[in-house]
Design a protein around this motif. Sequence first.
Motif: not given
Length: 279
Positions: A15-17, A71-76, A103-104
Amino acid sequence: QFKDKWHFFPFNQGTDSSFSFGMYGVSVAMDQVKVAVTYQEDINAFSIRFYEKDLCSLEEAQSYNAYYIMMEIMLGEGLSYQYIADVERADAPLEDSISLPVLRTYIVDTLKAHDKEVFDNPQQVYTSYRFEPQENEELRFDVVAGSSCFQPLVANYYNGSTELFDQLNRFGAQAVFIAFPFENEKEGDAKKALDFRYELEDRLSEELLSPEGLGLLLGGAVGTGTCYIDLLLFDKPAFMEKIIPFLKDYPQYRFYLSDFRQDCDLHRLFETEDDESED
């Protein structure tokens, strides 16, 4: 009652949120976590340095664990698995940094700027490997070359480890491989068998695994006299009901099934009329 309400994905999509994340007694806003990013083109991956005052005040192991989860929550999980080479905690605020929710986008834009294809599903990325055939009673030690989208499972097999195999079993999945011997007496026999393996892999994936939801194609390998097709099964009994009539289209080959581990039984998938006459 859950139809059109619950949605299932093979891994965290990212997510980007920005939002607050609490762990180990601290609450951190995602957009307050700053990262300095270095792209390593030779390995097509990124090195990360991160800093946030409260996050970095934790014990080292806790700080890294919390950051990796964030980081995994944000990037996937897909991008994290494929493109993050290493992570380092900084001791002070970083210069030339970006916030974690950005970052994504940064990774995707950087890869495209270097004319790289972006893969966010680990199943799409195959690693090739080559071996020197060995004398061994176990299967797969005759392998010359292969490819896999789950290379750690292959490494576990040759190391004699069942760690990943057991983990998959605990989640209700089973790693297996189909083996079929081929004659390798004349020039071109190995190529003919390899071409057939590719044809069979495509059919298995398109006609059985994907539409029936029975599992995933992980890759395959070719040895000095045997070909291997690697599978991750979600419903082994249903797969067995489908695979036996499916393989009867190819009576010229003998097909066997094995768990993806050493020291296990090898099962013949079906008997042909020639086998019965030989008996």
